[in-house]
Design a protein around this motif. Structure first.
Motif, PDB file in Angstrom:
ATOM      1  N   VAL A  88      44.299  43.249  39.870  1.00 12.83           N
ATOM      2  CA  VAL A  88      42.950  43.331  40.448  1.00 12.83           C
ATOM      3  C   VAL A  88      42.289  44.650  40.049  1.00 12.83           C
ATOM      4  CG1 VAL A  88      41.627  43.422  42.607  1.00 12.83           C
ATOM      5  CG2 VAL A  88      43.492  41.785  42.375  1.00 12.83           C
ATOM      6  N   TRP A  89      43.049  45.761  40.140  1.00 16.79           N
ATOM      7  CA  TRP A  89      42.492  47.074  39.753  1.00 16.79           C
ATOM      8  C   TRP A  89      42.100  47.093  38.265  1.00 16.79           C
ATOM      9  CZ3 TRP A  89      40.372  50.333  42.776  1.00 16.79           C
ATOM     10  CH2 TRP A  89      40.833  50.545  44.073  1.00 16.79           C
ATOM     11  N   GLU A  90      42.932  46.447  37.449  1.00 18.40           N
ATOM     12  CA  GLU A  90      42.618  46.387  36.009  1.00 18.40           C
ATOM     13  C   GLU A  90      41.295  45.660  35.773  1.00 18.40           C
ATOM     14  OE1 GLU A  90      45.870  44.604  33.905  1.00 18.40           O
ATOM     15  OE2 GLU A  90      47.214  46.303  34.294  1.00 18.40           O
ATOM     16  N   ALA A  91      41.131  44.540  36.473  1.00 17.85           N
ATOM     17  CA  ALA A  91      39.895  43.757  36.340  1.00 17.85           C
ATOM     18  C   ALA A  91      38.689  44.590  36.772  1.00 17.85           C
ATOM     19  CB  ALA A  91      39.989  42.479  37.166  1.00 17.85           C
ATOM     20  N   LEU A  92      38.843  45.348  37.891  1.00 17.15           N
ATOM     21  CA  LEU A  92      37.747  46.192  38.385  1.00 17.15           C
ATOM     22  C   LEU A  92      37.385  47.268  37.373  1.00 17.15           C
ATOM     23  CD1 LEU A  92      38.781  46.610  42.130  1.00 17.15           C
ATOM     24  CD2 LEU A  92      36.695  45.520  41.305  1.00 17.15           C
ATOM     25  N   GLU A  93      38.418  47.800  36.709  1.00 18.32           N
ATOM     26  CA  GLU A  93      38.175  48.845  35.716  1.00 18.32           C
ATOM     27  C   GLU A  93      37.368  48.278  34.547  1.00 18.32           C
ATOM     28  OE1 GLU A  93      40.667  52.504  33.701  1.00 18.32           O
ATOM     29  OE2 GLU A  93      41.732  50.923  34.777  1.00 18.32           O
ATOM     30  N   LYS A  94      37.760  47.085  34.125  1.00 16.79           N
ATOM     31  CA  LYS A  94      37.065  46.472  32.988  1.00 16.79           C
ATOM     32  C   LYS A  94      35.623  46.118  33.321  1.00 16.79           C
ATOM     33  CE  LYS A  94      41.351  44.641  31.079  1.00 16.79           C
ATOM     34  NZ  LYS A  94      42.259  43.494  31.173  1.00 16.79           N
ATOM     35  N   CYS A  95      35.370  45.773  34.570  1.00 15.10           N
ATOM     36  CA  CYS A  95      33.987  45.375  34.910  1.00 15.10           C
ATOM     37  C   CYS A  95      33.203  46.526  35.555  1.00 15.10           C
ATOM     38  CB  CYS A  95      33.957  44.109  35.759  1.00 15.10           C
ATOM     39  SG  CYS A  95      34.707  44.261  37.362  1.00 15.10           S
ATOM     40  N   GLN A  96      33.617  47.768  35.313  1.00 17.66           N
ATOM     41  CA  GLN A  96      32.823  48.965  35.664  1.00 17.66           C
ATOM     42  C   GLN A  96      32.656  49.196  37.175  1.00 17.66           C
ATOM     43  OE1 GLN A  96      31.419  50.820  32.777  1.00 17.66           O
ATOM     44  NE2 GLN A  96      32.995  49.480  31.963  1.00 17.66           N
ATOM     45  N   LEU A  97      33.571  48.663  37.969  1.00 13.82           N
ATOM     46  CA  LEU A  97      33.424  48.837  39.424  1.00 13.82           C
ATOM     47  C   LEU A  97      34.495  49.739  40.013  1.00 13.82           C
ATOM     48  CD1 LEU A  97      32.591  45.159  40.483  1.00 13.82           C
ATOM     49  CD2 LEU A  97      31.088  47.112  40.803  1.00 13.82           C
ATOM     50  N   VAL A  98      35.437  50.169  39.178  1.00 11.79           N
ATOM     51  CA  VAL A  98      36.605  50.873  39.711  1.00 11.79           C
ATOM     52  C   VAL A  98      36.226  52.172  40.421  1.00 11.79           C
ATOM     53  CG1 VAL A  98      37.193  52.167  37.610  1.00 11.79           C
ATOM     54  CG2 VAL A  98      39.011  51.417  39.161  1.00 11.79           C
ATOM     55  N   ASP A  99      35.249  52.920  39.893  1.00 10.43           N
ATOM     56  CA  ASP A  99      34.878  54.202  40.517  1.00 10.43           C
ATOM     57  C   ASP A  99      34.270  53.987  41.899  1.00 10.43           C
ATOM     58  OD1 ASP A  99      35.776  55.480  38.288  1.00 10.43           O
ATOM     59  OD2 ASP A  99      33.798  55.561  37.308  1.00 10.43           O
ATOM     60  N   ILE A 100      33.403  52.974  41.995  1.00 12.55           N
ATOM     61  CA  ILE A 100      32.748  52.691  43.289  1.00 12.55           C
ATOM     62  C   ILE A 100      33.792  52.303  44.337  1.00 12.55           C
ATOM     63  CG2 ILE A 100      31.084  51.182  44.478  1.00 12.55           C
ATOM     64  CD1 ILE A 100      29.735  50.834  41.670  1.00 12.55           C
ATOM     65  N   ILE A 101      34.722  51.429  43.956  1.00  7.09           N
ATOM     66  CA  ILE A 101      35.734  50.950  44.923  1.00  7.09           C
ATOM     67  C   ILE A 101      36.686  52.084  45.302  1.00  7.09           C
ATOM     68  CG2 ILE A 101      37.535  49.206  45.370  1.00  7.09           C
ATOM     69  CD1 ILE A 101      34.773  47.975  44.898  1.00  7.09           C
TER      70      ILE A 101
END
Length: 1500
Positions: free
Chosen positions: A1355-1368
């Motif tokens: 899930v974290w990998e997917a968030l990183e790829k879709c540019q949301l990891v910093d916000i989360i």
């Protein structure tokens, strides 16, 4: 006074004080004349204190006419009759005809006082027209009411005197009876209160009686028959006769139902309730006024009148039990008594029953009417509150929860209003019962009182527990409704992602929690039922046991009087648990309504409005800070400084989540202002990022309440590029739009929104990303013709991600982290080099790629990427242009139904057949429990009658004889019979609870599964409100009410049969009258049912639009406020409330119409049986058993009415079952899994999609939307799908997912025909990023992986790829961060990125992007495209896009036009042909951006 009270106590049985009536009468007259004198003196003081107003006198001179009414004339006639009779009695006293009173002074004084009082009354009445009174003075009405009670008291004393002293009727008795009749007439007039006189001015105008706004509202209404009914019609409900005359001939339609009276209209009631709230607020000075006090002030007058009727009804009902002992004594001692006294007794019985009937019908009707008034007032206030809730309040309360408050909680509060009268009746019923028991059993009444108190005390713990259960049921129901609402709203996403079973399980698990609490509640209800069915038996055992111990002599007459009283006590004791239960439910619901009405509202002072002639700027924000959640440390927007002059064009850009939409919200006043100033000069128009479209036609959406101006309308439509769309729709701009614009493409919805704003002709336009959903060509046209054309002189602030729209702006604001990072013109910002150029650079790169491809295609011949690409398509095919509709489901049906997509809700017509009842009772185990329930109830009835028969038979009629058996044996047999009957009740109550809830659960599961398996076409054409109504209100009826209502039908019939059996046992002649009367009753019921049934159905149907309109208004509250349309929407809500009130009010009135007539008939049967018993010769009947027959006969009218009432009530409630069954048998989609035809586990491996002669239509009789589509998408390639709005792009995607099934042809993916496999197998193997990003309430993790198939690392990998990891990562809860309803705490761009995250996790071989990057900025779009290229390198990617650069690097491009393939080849090949459709699109896009490109190059 003590002497009078003492007289009242002792005179009744023995008549020791013959002057009692004179003493009471003199007291009454003195009180009346004294109060009248005080009122007169007060008025005289006022008159002397100020001089008469000349204007009033002038007005009086102009008052040239008055129209007297039948009510006013009746009051004078009745008063004259009473005055005349008292004059006659005064003359009789003078000439020696003495009354029963031995004191001549008292008798003479009483009559003189009466004559004076009534003479004064006549004078006051005569003066009423001069005073221009619309209502009779309060003192007069109070006097008439008191005098009526006095007349009943005097008549009862006269009857008692004649019977005690075996006298004959005298002239004075007849005069007293005449007085009683006249007093009854005056009592009725006093309750109504109105004089009915109409005054006219010299110009013929009538005096205004109502406020201007209500009067204006009244003009547009038809007359209400109830409003103009005469007194007799009000008593008999015959004002309904014209409606029944229509209803018997044909099924009623909404237009056949008359309007409600002006005082029952929602507009009048809403304003009245507002006044009460204001009154409470002014008195208390609190910010939030107490809703309880406001309700009290709102209902008090009507509630007081109802209470008066209820008290009169309760009092009259105890006359029968009081007279039973006298009746048995008369039958025992017929020789020494005259027949006349027997007939007088029968007349007394009948008179009491008549008073009870009239009073009971009036209080029940009045309570229903009061419930209607309170419901209308509360719904209108809940609606108004919904329009002004602050964003924080909206996030804390979901739509489902608020709609539940409006539907279920309001219903419970109105139920409480009905039970309100039980509060006044209880003490009176118990006091009268104890008085009768004291008269018959002496000190034995103490035991009865103790037993009654014990039974009632048992209620307290039961009610407390029941209240707790009710709260839990409501909480569970709220959670279930919230999820149901969310599932229905996002049904398309659920189907596309193959999450059907996941969400079905979620809803079923929420229902299981609700079911557990329902079962506990029903179980407790069954225990309560057992206690209170057994209570009369328990009280009688205790009372008779105590009498035997105390040695009090029991005769048949006394025992029967006591038994009749215990049966009467059943009502208050039965009423108490119900009352406490309803109070518990009502309190919970009222608290919920109160807490909702006290929620925070949007700041009214956030914006300062400045007149246009005094303002330098249209929009001015000075050092302002804003926050969506003031509790958070970091504000949403900080240090905002902005000055916008009139006519300026301000563009707002920035990355996803930088605060662009919030900036517009702060100008609208939607976001809470923490500091600074916001000044606005002029009117506003707003276009939100997610389109908000009202159900209705396109024209209504554009006009949005403004008058139609053909010229302006045509210019608006043209500037918003809608002319072509209107040509495509067969109904043009009258085409009906589905709920939330579901049958329109994203681009069409957006343009309808923009057209709505343009037509408003506002001063300031706030446009939130208006070009994201439209294709490049349409976007350019909109920008040129609309923003720079029709709105060129307006102030416009527009958010955009498309850089090509920035150079034309006078000012560009670059948002970053909730601040305005940069501001200036395009060229200036490029020179600053601090962030803006990143956005522009991304756009320039995209443009560069297009220009490169375009230029290279002019010189080079690129080989076709795949030999198959053109094989199935001949570019020389003739493409005739035809009309077509939007690409979404059901849209073509519009043309066939004159533009109507959402059809009126269907309703069953005609009677509810036996098969419907049979279907309900056999839902569980084929109805195996029903015979046991009926046997238990029959056994209870037989045992109860046997126990009473035993007591009547064993005790002698007089005290001279001995009982048949010893007292201990008598009591033992009675106890055994009574306990047996109580156990039968317990068995019956438990079985009804089990069977009812089991049935409700079975039906719920069936309906839920049927709805979730329905095709998308059903959801497109069915407003959510209709489905929610069934899942909420109708399901509540099945859970809580239906078993009881249907059970009571059977139980009351069994009771009635028992009563008739007992009466016929004594005198079979009763059947002579009973059979024809029963026939008349059945005829009445048959006459009543067709009208009542249709009224109930209409009422059910008219409830859904209120909820639907409310849900729609909640969703678009920001738009409604921005356009200042709150009043129009509130008025629309009031109209919908009235539409529901009309059938509902007439339905409850019709029930009273029937009950009144049935009560009269049963009174007639009872009177006939009494006359029969009096007339039969002595010795023919046993007086004790005759007394038992009378004991049962007293309740005959109640029983007969309750049978019909329960049958009608059950039929009305059965409509809920009918409506649920309607949605339990919906047409279903194809099977989710086909075991014999399951694809391999690695399918689809290549991702090759072949379309073979694909034709799609939405109904058999409609033309095809996709025509002969034959082509192949090669595996592991990128395919772009382009075309104008409405060309069939989205339909093609829906066909791949089988959201819509092909009429002909097939789609083959990797050699598997998708129509041959299960839907779940198909949809779960494909991925889609839809045009409208959908998020569900819950957590971030739950949204990315609802099926919980992936690890946290993935899930974290997917968030990183879709540019949301910093916000989360920046949030405390990380993956458990909250997502509110609709994902509204995330920006639209962020929601789109979450959808990308889902696709990345799924890793399907085929990915479909449906305008997937429309809501993100160019820089983010560039990143997403890179991620997709990287992650889906060896997969098939099908892209529908408006941004040309997203498809320019595709391997193949499919161009659709009018549902056919226009072109299909590689981009390079298509660009070679200058006249190709694709070439034209590219040219339009590149030309529009050339200027920008050159500026970008210069800068670099």
């Amino acid at each position: 006074m003590s002497r009078i009270l003492q007289g009242l106590w002792t005179a009744w049985p023995e008549m020791n004080s013959p002057c009692l009536r004179e003493q009471v009468s003199i007291s009454f007259q003195l009180c009346f004349l004294g109060i009248l004198l005080l009122v007169s003196l007060r008025k005289l003081g006022r008159f002397l204190g100020k001089r008469s107003n000349a204007a009033d006198q002038a007005a009086d001179r102009h008052m040239i006419g008055k129209k007297s009414s039948i009510i006013y004339r009746s009051s004078i006639v009745c008063t004259a009759i009473v005055l005349g009779t008292h004059l006659l009695m005064l003359l009789m006293s003078v000439y020696g005809d003495n009354a029963t009173c031995r004191s001549k002074t008292q008798a003479f004084s009483s009559e003189i006082m009466q004559v004076v009082s009534w003479a004064v009354t006549l004078i006051v009445l005569y003066k009423i027209p001069e005073k221009k009174c619309m209502k009779f003075p309060w003192i007069l009405r109070a006097w008439w009411m008191c005098n009526f009670l006095l007349s009943i008291f005097c008549t009862t004393l006269d009857i008692n005197y004649v019977m005690t002293y075996h006298g004959h009727l005298r002239t004075r008795d007849f005069l007293n009876f005449l007085c009683l009749l006249a007093s009854m007439g005056l009592f009725s007039i006093s309750v109504r209160g109105k004089t009915g006189i109409v005054f006219s001015n010299a110009n013929g105008m009538r005096e205004p009686l109502l406020t201007e706004k209500v009067e204006k509202h009244a003009e547009s209404r038809r007359e209400s028959p109830y409003g103009k009914a005469t007194l007799l019609q009000l008593i008999t409900f015959s004002w309904l006769n014209p409606l029944f005359a229509v209803g018997i001939k044909k099924p009623l339609e909404q237009n056949d139902v008359p309007d409600v009276d002006i005082k029952d209209s929602a507009a009048f009631l809403s304003r009245s309730f507002s006044d009460r709230l204001k009154q409470v607020k002014d008195k208390g000075g609190a910010k939030n006024p107490s809703i309880y006090r406001a309700i009290f002030f709102f209902i008090r007058k009507k509630a007081a009148i109802n209470a008066l009727f209820a008290v009169a009804s309760a009092g009259a009902s105890y006359v029968g039990p009081y007279l039973i002992d006298d009746f048995v004594n008369f039958l025992t001692d017929k020789k020494s008594r005259s027949l006349e006294s027997g007939y007088l007794l029968a007349l007394a019985f009948l008179g009491a029953k008549m008073v009870e009937t009239v009073a009971q019908r009036q209080w029940i009707f009045g309570a229903r009417q009061l419930g209607l008034r309170l419901r209308a007032a509360l719904i209108s206030h809940i609606y108004k509150k919904g329009l002004v809730l602050s964003s924080q309040s909206r996030q804390s309360r979901t739509s489902g929860e608020i709609i539940n408050i409006m539907s279920v909680d309001i219903q419970r509060i109105t139920d409480f209003i009905w039970y309100l009268n039980v509060i006044w009746m209880l003490p009176i019923q118990i006091s009268l019962a104890m008085y009768i028991l004291h008269t018959n059993l002496g000190l034995g009444y103490v035991a009865a009182l103790a037993a009654t108190s014990t039974v009632m005390a048992c209620n307290i713990p039961l009610t407390r527990t029941q209240k707790r259960y009710q709260s839990k049921i409501m909480e569970a129901k709220d959670r279930r409704m919230k999820s149901t609402s969310e599932v229905l709203r996002n049904m398309k996403t659920i189907k596309l992602q193959a999450w059907d079973n996941q969400f079905l399980n979620k809803l079923e698990s929420l229902r299981r929690i609700e079911y557990e609490w329902l079962w506990k509640s029903q179980r407790l209800g069954a225990l309560s039922g057992f206690i209170f069915w057994g209570s009369p038996t328990f009280i009688s055992i205790v009372t008779f046991g105590a009498c035997m111990l105390m040695g009090i002599e029991l005769t048949a007459g006394r025992v029967l009087a006591a038994l009749a009283t215990f049966r009467m006590l059943q009502d208050p004791i039965f009423g108490l648990p119900d009352l406490l239960n309803v109070i518990a439910q009502g309190k919970v619901s009222a608290d919920r309504v109160a807490s909702y009405l006290q929620e925070d509202e949007i700041q009214q002072d956030a914006i300062e409005y400045i007149p246009k002639n005094q303002a330098q700027f249209d929009v001015e924000i000075v050092n302002a800070t804003f926050s969506w959640n003031p509790d958070l440390m970091t504000p949403t927007l900080s240090n905002i400084e902005l000055k916008v002059k009139r006519g300026m064009k301000v563009a707002i850009c920035g990355t996803v989540g930088s605060g662009k939409s919030s900036l517009l919200s702060c100008i609208l006043g939607e976001i809470e202002k923490l500091s600074g100033q916001v000044k606005i000069s002029g009117t506003k128009a707003y276009v939100p990022q997610s389109p908000w479209i009202l159900t209705g036609n396109i024209k209504d959406n554009i006009l949005f309440g403004n008058p139609y101006d053909p010229d302006k309308y045509d210019r608006t439509v043209k500037s918003c590029a809608m002319v072509k769309d209107f040509e495509l729709f067969s109904a043009g701009d009258l085409t009906e739009i589905g709920e939330r614009g579901i049958n329109m493409s994203g681009g069409q919805k957006q343009r309808i929104q923009i057209a709505r704003a343009v037509y408003q002709d506002a001063d300031i336009y706030l446009l939130d990303d208006p070009f994201s959903a439209v294709d490049a060509h349409t976007g350019a046209q909109l920008f040129a013709d609309c923003l720079m054309g029709m709105l060129k002189d307006k102030t416009i602030l527009y958010v955009t991600h498309q850089v090509e729209f920035l150079p034309a702006a006078d000012l560009i604001l670059v948002m970053r982290d909730g601040r305005i990072a940069q501001a200036g013109k395009f060229e200036d910002l490029l020179k600053q080099n601090i962030g803006f150029e990143v956005l522009v650079g991304a756009h320039s790169e995209a443009l560069e790629s297009i220009l490169t491809v375009e230029n290279s295609s002019r010189t080079t011949q690129d080989p076709t990427a795949d030999g198959e690409s053109n094989r199935d398509f001949d570019p020389t095919d003739e493409l005739p242009l035809r009309k077509h509709d939007s690409e979404h489901d059901l849209s073509l049906e519009i043309s066939e139904k004159e533009g109507k997509l959402v059809q009126d809700e269907e309703r069953e017509k005609g009677s509810i057949g036996k098969e419907v009842y049979w279907s309900y009772i056999t839902t569980v185990k084929g109805g195996a429990l029903i015979p046991i329930i009926l046997m238990a109830q029959s056994s209870f009835q037989i045992l109860q009658v046997s126990s009473n028969y035993w007591m009547a038979w064993v005790f002698p009629p007089t005290s001279d004889a001995e009982p048949v058996y010893k007292l201990d044996i008598i009591l033992l047999v009675y106890v055994l019979l009574a306990v047996g009957s109580a156990l039968c009740v317990l068995l019956r109550a438990m079985l009804v609870a089990v069977a009812g809830l089991w049935t409700a659960q079975t039906l719920f599961t069936k309906m839920l599964r049927s709805i979730l398996r329905a095709p998308m076409a059903f959801f497109d054409s069915t407003p959510t409100g209709r489905i929610l109504n069934r899942a909420s209100t109708d399901q509540s009826v099945l859970d809580m009410e239906m078993p009881g209502k249907l059970g009571w039908c059977a139980f009351s019939i069994i009771q009635l049969l028992g009563t008739i059996a007992v009466m016929s046992q004594v005198a079979w002649e009763v059947f002579v009258i009973f059979i024809p009367v029963t026939a008349v009753c059945i005829w009445y019921q048959q006459y009543y049912i067709p009208t009542a049934r249709e009224l109930a159905r209409l009422s059910g149907i008219q409830r859904a639009p209120i909820l639907h309109h409310f849900a729609e208004s909640l969703a678009g509250a920001a738009t409604i406020r921005a356009f200042d349309q709150e009043d129009r929407f509130s008025d629309g809500n009031l109209g919908l409330i009235d539409n529901h009130s009309r059938p509902w009010f007439h339905n409850v009135s019709a029930m009273e119409w029937l009950s009144f007539r049935l009560n009269l008939l049963s009174n007639f049967v009872f009177a006939f049986s009494l006359v029969l018993l009096v007339s039969l010769p002595e010795g023919m009947i046993n007086p004790s058993i005759a007394g038992l027959a009378v004991t049962y006969g007293i309740n005959l009218n109640v029983l007969q009415a309750s049978v019909i009432w329960n049958l009608c009530n059950a039929e009305n409630k059965m409509i809920s079952f009918e409506r649920i069954v309607q949605y339990s048998n919906l047409a279903s989609e194809a099977a989710l899994l086909i075991e014999d035809s399951r694809p391999p586990s690695n399918w689809p491996e290549m991702g090759k999609i072949c379309f073979r002669n694909l034709q799609i239509r939405y109904a058999e009789h409609l033309p095809s939307v996709l025509k002969n589509i034959t082509c192949t998408f090669p595996g592991r390639r990128k395919i772009g799908v382009v075309g104008r709005t409405g060309s069939g792009k989205s339909t093609l995607i829906q066909a791949i997912f089988r959201i819509v099934e092909p009429r002909e042809g097939s789609i083959i993916i990797d050699d598997v025909d998708i129509s041959k496999i299960g839907l779940h197998d198909l949809r779960s193997r494909l991925s889609i990023i839809p045009q409208d990003p959908t998020m569900f309430e819950g957590t971030v993790r739950g949204n990315l992986d609802p099926l919980e198939q992936y690890s946290d690392r993935e899930v974290w990998e997917a968030l990183e790829k879709c540019q949301l990891v910093d916000i989360i990562r920046g949030k405390e809860e990380k993956l458990d961060s909250t997502v509110v309803e609709n994902g509204e705490n995330w920006s639209v761009g962020q929601r789109q990125l979450f959808c990308l995250g889902r696709a990345l996790l799924k890793k399907s071989s085929i990915l479909v992007l449906d305008e997937a990057t429309a809501s993100v900025d160019s820089a983010t779009d560039g990143v997403i495209q890179k991620v997709i290229n990287q992650e889906f390198k060896n997969r098939t990617v099908v892209t529908i896009a408006h941004r040309i650069h997203t498809v320019i690097d595709s391997d193949l491009v499919l161009v659709l036009s009018d549902g056919r393939i226009a072109e299909f080849d590689s981009p390079a090949k298509l660009l070679e042909r200058e006249n190709s459709f694709f070439s034209k699109l590219i040219r339009e896009y590149s030309m529009r951006s050339q200027c920008l490109s050159s500026i970008a190059h210069l800068n670099s």
